[in-house]
Every structure is written in C-alpha cells, then in structure tokens.
Design a protein around this motif. Sequence first.
Motif, PDB file in Angstrom:
ATOM      1  N   LYS A 119       0.879  -1.166   0.000  1.00 28.55           N
ATOM      2  CA  LYS A 119       0.000   0.000   0.000  1.00 28.55           C
ATOM      3  C   LYS A 119       0.916   1.216   0.000  1.00 28.55           C
ATOM      4  N   VAL A 120       0.827   2.037  -1.042  1.00 26.60           N
ATOM      5  CA  VAL A 120       1.762   3.150  -1.188  1.00 26.60           C
ATOM      6  C   VAL A 120       1.239   4.383  -0.454  1.00 26.60           C
ATOM      7  N   THR A 121      -0.014   4.715  -0.705  1.00 23.29           N
ATOM      8  CA  THR A 121      -0.672   5.801   0.027  1.00 23.29           C
ATOM      9  C   THR A 121      -2.112   5.356   0.288  1.00 23.29           C
ATOM     10  N   GLU A 122      -2.894   6.225   0.879  1.00 24.05           N
ATOM     11  CA  GLU A 122      -4.315   5.909   1.083  1.00 24.05           C
ATOM     12  C   GLU A 122      -4.998   5.618  -0.247  1.00 24.05           C
ATOM     13  N   LYS A 123      -4.447   6.206  -1.343  1.00 25.62           N
ATOM     14  CA  LYS A 123      -5.129   6.110  -2.635  1.00 25.62           C
ATOM     15  C   LYS A 123      -4.510   5.105  -3.587  1.00 25.62           C
ATOM     16  N   VAL A 124      -3.317   4.640  -3.291  1.00 27.93           N
ATOM     17  CA  VAL A 124      -2.600   3.806  -4.262  1.00 27.93           C
ATOM     18  C   VAL A 124      -2.140   2.479  -3.644  1.00 27.93           C
ATOM     19  N   ASP A 125      -2.476   1.405  -4.332  1.00 27.10           N
ATOM     20  CA  ASP A 125      -1.988   0.066  -3.989  1.00 27.10           C
ATOM     21  C   ASP A 125      -1.273  -0.499  -5.204  1.00 27.10           C
ATOM     22  N   VAL A 126      -0.204  -1.231  -4.976  1.00 24.52           N
ATOM     23  CA  VAL A 126       0.444  -1.948  -6.081  1.00 24.52           C
ATOM     24  C   VAL A 126       0.698  -3.386  -5.643  1.00 24.52           C
ATOM     25  N   TRP A 127       0.809  -4.270  -6.610  1.00 24.09           N
ATOM     26  CA  TRP A 127       1.058  -5.675  -6.308  1.00 24.09           C
ATOM     27  C   TRP A 127       1.787  -6.322  -7.485  1.00 24.09           C
ATOM     28  N   ALA A 128       2.432  -7.433  -7.195  1.00 20.43           N
ATOM     29  CA  ALA A 128       3.132  -8.187  -8.236  1.00 20.43           C
ATOM     30  C   ALA A 128       3.301  -9.621  -7.765  1.00 20.43           C
ATOM     31  N   GLY A 129       3.550 -10.497  -8.695  1.00 13.74           N
ATOM     32  CA  GLY A 129       3.755 -11.892  -8.322  1.00 13.74           C
ATOM     33  C   GLY A 129       4.306 -12.705  -9.470  1.00 13.74           C
ATOM     34  N   SER A 130       4.836 -13.854  -9.132  1.00 19.27           N
ATOM     35  CA  SER A 130       5.349 -14.761 -10.150  1.00 19.27           C
ATOM     36  C   SER A 130       5.216 -16.186  -9.620  1.00 19.27           C
ATOM     37  N   SER A 131       4.970 -17.117 -10.513  1.00 15.30           N
ATOM     38  CA  SER A 131       4.913 -18.503 -10.072  1.00 15.30           C
ATOM     39  C   SER A 131       5.454 -19.414 -11.168  1.00 15.30           C
ATOM     40  N   PHE A 132       5.906 -20.573 -10.740  1.00 10.66           N
ATOM     41  CA  PHE A 132       6.388 -21.583 -11.672  1.00 10.66           C
ATOM     42  C   PHE A 132       5.735 -22.912 -11.321  1.00 10.66           C
ATOM     43  N   GLY A 133       5.273 -23.600 -12.320  1.00 13.75           N
ATOM     44  CA  GLY A 133       4.671 -24.912 -12.091  1.00 13.75           C
ATOM     45  C   GLY A 133       5.252 -25.941 -13.040  1.00 13.75           C
ATOM     46  N   ARG A 134       5.489 -27.133 -12.535  1.00  9.03           N
ATOM     47  CA  ARG A 134       6.031 -28.224 -13.346  1.00  9.03           C
ATOM     48  C   ARG A 134       5.103 -29.419 -13.200  1.00  9.03           C
ATOM     49  N   TYR A 135       4.478 -29.811 -14.297  1.00 12.04           N
ATOM     50  CA  TYR A 135       3.564 -30.952 -14.291  1.00 12.04           C
ATOM     51  C   TYR A 135       4.240 -32.147 -14.957  1.00 12.04           C
ATOM     52  N   GLU A 136       4.205 -33.286 -14.293  1.00  4.24           N
ATOM     53  CA  GLU A 136       4.645 -34.542 -14.910  1.00  4.24           C
ATOM     54  C   GLU A 136       3.456 -35.486 -14.849  1.00  4.24           C
ATOM     55  N   TYR A 137       3.009 -35.940 -16.001  1.00  3.21           N
ATOM     56  CA  TYR A 137       1.757 -36.708 -15.993  1.00  3.21           C
ATOM     57  C   TYR A 137       1.730 -37.722 -17.122  1.00  3.21           C
ATOM     58  N   ASP A 138       0.916 -38.720 -16.897  1.00  4.51           N
ATOM     59  CA  ASP A 138       0.710 -39.770 -17.877  1.00  4.51           C
ATOM     60  C   ASP A 138      -0.527 -39.402 -18.674  1.00  4.51           C
ATOM     61  N   TYR A 139      -0.320 -39.085 -19.938  1.00  3.46           N
ATOM     62  CA  TYR A 139      -1.459 -38.655 -20.749  1.00  3.46           C
ATOM     63  C   TYR A 139      -1.960 -39.838 -21.577  1.00  3.46           C
ATOM     64  N   THR A 140      -2.364 -40.880 -20.877  1.00  2.00           N
ATOM     65  CA  THR A 140      -2.923 -42.100 -21.449  1.00  2.00           C
ATOM     66  C   THR A 140      -1.885 -42.905 -22.225  1.00  2.00           C
ATOM     67  N   THR A 141      -1.174 -42.261 -23.096  1.00  2.00           N
ATOM     68  CA  THR A 141      -0.267 -43.040 -23.939  1.00  2.00           C
ATOM     69  C   THR A 141       1.203 -42.721 -23.688  1.00  2.00           C
ATOM     70  N   ASP A 142       1.502 -41.576 -23.155  1.00  2.00           N
ATOM     71  CA  ASP A 142       2.916 -41.275 -22.927  1.00  2.00           C
ATOM     72  C   ASP A 142       3.076 -40.361 -21.720  1.00  2.00           C
ATOM     73  N   LYS A 143       4.271 -40.348 -21.175  1.00  2.00           N
ATOM     74  CA  LYS A 143       4.589 -39.526 -20.012  1.00  2.00           C
ATOM     75  C   LYS A 143       5.024 -38.145 -20.509  1.00  2.00           C
ATOM     76  N   ARG A 144       4.403 -37.107 -19.967  1.00  2.00           N
ATOM     77  CA  ARG A 144       4.743 -35.765 -20.426  1.00  2.00           C
ATOM     78  C   ARG A 144       5.215 -34.908 -19.269  1.00  2.00           C
TER      79      ARG A 144
END
Lengths: 151, 479
Positions: free
Chosen positions: B400-425
């Motif tokens: 919260k910068v002032t009564e009138k101003v808010d700022v925000w930011a973010g980052s994320s990383f996701g790694r999926y390993e899965y069996d898609y019926t016929t092959d591992k991805r």
Amino acid sequence: MRSIIIGLMLVFAVAVMAFAVTSEKPSSHDTSWIKRHGKASKLNIEECTACHVEKVSCTKCHEEVAPRTHTPGWVKKGHGLEARWDRNKCAACHKEDSCIECHKSTPPASHRPGWREPLNRHCTTGCHYPVQETTCFTCHKTAHAPNQYSK
Amino acid sequence: MRHMLSSLLVTVLLLGTAVFTASAFEAEGYNTPDSWSMQTTPGQFKQSMTGVGLTKDSRLYMTLTTRLRLRSDEYADDQDIYQYIRLHTDSVKLGNGTMKVAAFGRFAKDINGDSDKEWSDNYFYSQRGILDTEEDMNDFAPRLYHGYVQLDGVVKNTKANIGRFYLEHLNTFQLDGADVTAKLNDMFSVYAYGGRPVSYYYDLDSDSVVGGGAMFNYKGRTKVEAEYASIDVQDIDDDYSKFRVVQFIPGGSLVAGYTVLNDAGTVNLDFDYEFAKTGTIVTIGYEGMNDTVDSDKTYVVNPLTYTLLPQSKYNKYSASVYQAFAKYFAAGFSYETKNVDGTENFDNRDFDKYGFKFDINGLPHPDTYISLTADKWNVNSTEGNSDDNRLMYGCQIGQKVTEKVDVWAGSSFGRYEYDYTTDKRKDSVRSYYVGGQYQPLETLSLMLDVSREDTDFYDDVDSDLSKNYMVELWASIAF
C-alpha cells in the motif's frame, strides 16, 4: 536471478516512498486466511457480511473473475489434470453445468482434420478399452466401439 | 526450486541489511492489506459507503463497474467487456419490521467476436473461454447473481428472502424462490425454502429444490444444525441431508458434520485453533465418504460425476501449522493425503500434497507484504496410469503506497509430470503479473493489471504457441 534482484529493488524503492496506512481488516486475515476462510465462513456468515456486504466479494472470486491460476494454458490442459486428481477442489466454485456446457461447445486441440475418418488419428494405439480410462470419456459417453460416437 | 531458493536467499540478505523500524502488526495481528485479494483475482467492485437518499431515514447504495479484458497470444487476440451493477438499500421500516433490497449482476460481450481467430491448420481457437460458451446461448451473457427483497420482522420473529439469493443455511444453493426463517426463542430457529435452482447454462423452468431445517444456537458458542433438501432437477431426484455440530472455543472451533447424498454419507471433522500467545495457528481436518456416488446425480450437488465418473469412497486427512516469529515473519506447513477405499481408477486416485509458506509482514515498510509459497502434489498410479505430480512455487508482493494507491506483483512456476494415457509428459508453466489500483476519491477506483504466461501446455498444437498476455482494466464508481 537478475530479474529477482531488480524486483526486490523495486519493492524497496516503492516501500521507501510509501506512507503508513491503517488497515481495518481483522487480524484473522493473515496470508494463511486464503486457505482458511472457506471453512470459517460456513460457521458464522454474519461475521463475514458485516464487511463483505451482500457477499459481492465472495461472488467476485468464486463465480465471476477466474483466479490467476486459471491461465489460458491451464484452461487448455491443467484443469483437466487437477480435476482428476482432486475434484473436490473444483467444487468450491464450480457446479457441473459449466463443465458440461463448455466441453460440449469447445472442441479440444486434438480434434483437427484427420481426427476422424478417413485417417482416424484419434485411434493411435488401437481402440481404447475401456474408454472410461481415457480422456475421451469426459465428453464421449458412448464411444464403446470404433466409429460410434455420442455426438 | 532454484528460483525459489534464490528468491528466499536474496530476500533474507536484503532484509538483514534493512534498518527500518516498523510496527507491522496491529493488535498483534498479521493482517494483509486491503488489496491482498488482487493476488488471487484482480479487480474490485467498490462498495458505496455514502449512498443517495431513498427515504427520510434510508439510502440506496449503488456501484457501476466496467471491466475490459484483453488477451493475446501468437495465434489470436480477444477483447471482452463486462458491465456490472451492484446495489442495496438500508432497511426501511415496513409494518412492525423492516425491508431491504439488494442486487448484483452483469452483462458481458466479446467485442471482437470470432473476427481475429487465427485457425491456422487446425480447429483450435486458443482464446476460447466460458464467455464464448455463454454468448452462444444468450446475447450479452447476462448473469443475475442475486436480486431479492428481505423482510425482517414484518411477520413477528421471521426473516424472509424473496427473489434470487444464496441460502445461508447448511446449504448455500442459489435459488429463485423464497426462504423463511422463524425464530422460536433465543436458541431455536427453524427454516424452510423452495424454488428453482439457478444455472447460467440450463433452462430449469420445471425443476425445483425444496428443503428445511432447524438450528439450536446456545449463546453463539454451540450450534447444532440439521437440514434436508429434495432436489428435482433435469429428471433426477436426489435426497440431500446435512447435520452439523459446531463448538466454538476461545481461539478456535471444533466442527463435526455429516452429509448424505442418497446413500453416500460423508463425515467431516475440523479443528481450527490459534495460540494467541505464541502466534501459532493449527488446523486439522478429516473427510471420509463411505459409499460410491454414482453418475446419475443432479449437477446441483454431484461431485462432477458426469465428466469425472463415479466418485469412489475415500478418506482424506489434512493438517497445517502456521507460526509467526521475530515480529515480521511467519512460516507455514501443510499436508493433505487422500486414500481411495473403493475402486481406484483414472479419476479416483490416492495423493499426498505438501505445502510450504514463508511470509514477511511489514518489512521494509509497515505496509509491505511478501509471501513465498511452494507445494508438491504426488498422485499415485492406478492400473493403466503411472504416477502424476506437480511442483509449484511462487512469490507474491503487495504494497500500500498511500491511502489512494496500492500496487502488487507476483510470479509462479509450475512443473507438471503426468501420464497422458499413452505417454509420459512434462510441461512447465511460468506466470508473472503486476498491477495497481488508484482510488482518487472515496467513490472512484481505477485498476490496471497485466499478466503473462509462458507455458508448454500448447506443445501438442504448436511449439511456437506458448506466451499469453492478459490486461485487465477496471473502473468502478460508487454512488
């Protein structure tokens, strides 16, 4: 690493410029609240609606504006994986009418020319039996034999 | 993981050199800034605090919000506009009681429709979304979330909602109908409701939900509730019953619940406790379903059994600890495990999920909030499908910068390993966002939020399709 350092420097720069502002939120609303608020709201909703008037902010997050995790890439593939892993998480916001209707009107990326006859690219490993153990069954309930489809 | 550890290390080093003196927590709390919800979903439907005169002693509070959403990737652009209205009144005297009105709804439009679709050599439209589905059914995709009249005490000791509303009992169905609660004395109340369930996708003219229940509330500390609903939707009849006991204790609560959908019963036990002296929050939960829920259950209450097939009986345990320390810091750990007792298959699988959280509250400024999160989700193999897993970590920052101003930011990383019926991805997803809100007046707020996603999820379509950009512009004016 460079982007992290730049990011943190930005945080410091903004923080130096910032003024202290009083928050009126209750102390229960710490950063773990996002995981705990659901159960708490079911115990005493009147306490919530004292500030969250007419539950509009509840509707915003649970029905109207998709969470940041629901990116276009997640809509394409991630949601199907996670729904199969733990369907109860979906039910916090979704009833099944939205699943069914969106799947009905949205052909998946795999359904390109040649998917059906005459190339039948959908059948890459022989016929999928049981079809219930495939992703096809999400939409095709009666695909019990080659060349027979529910729609 | 390297991203996470390096973030943590640099953060700690920088904070170690900071010499600010800041009192971060009010009343020994660790509450987040008002704009923290932007970390989950961007945007705000500003609430009117002043309103306009309606009668001598009551006011009408109204907010108009316009939202523009722009999306773009290597294949297509998409521009959607949403217009929202929320309103409510003070309670106005009516007979021996009071009356109030409330409504919240929207219209939406895909501005550029299908004109910018780049079909390439396939039939895949990468910007397809739920709004497109809704617009196929109804122009302007209207949604009325609630629109009701509440009569409180007009008939002695009763409160009635009439119109479209969400129930506030053990069930929270959204209904077009009526809900009446009668208070029998200080401790006992009974209620009944009936109407048509609400769907933004189905025509449910001939369908109905009727139900009723009773609540015993002893001084707000002990609640015993029971409710039954009969659901007749799309030619499927379901009996749905709930029972719950809640015991509030200083610093926490104990809850025991039992839900029955036809023959399948689900037990819920939850314990939530905060040790104020040590700044420790502990939660423990159990959920167990004792019979399979078949596919032929109505969408109003089913566990997605049309798309994901019957849900097998299971036991699920969860626990979490969240500990504040050294005035500015808090760390949390959570664990959840599910054991399928019935048939294990593609859609019913055991899993273990671990979560970690590290928060910095009030450094380097009293209104700075930093949250680092990580979780690992291991899903066990079943016959014909090998293990799946997901690793995810990220960072969220709000200021919260002032009564009138808010700022925000973010980052994320996701790694999926899965069996898609016929092959591992293996697919990765990285996303970033940054945004700000400016509230020049008590009645006006403006918001800009920009996000980017870089994902492997499109690799089966085209390896050149990987980046999504999204811009959200919100303007909200309150009367």
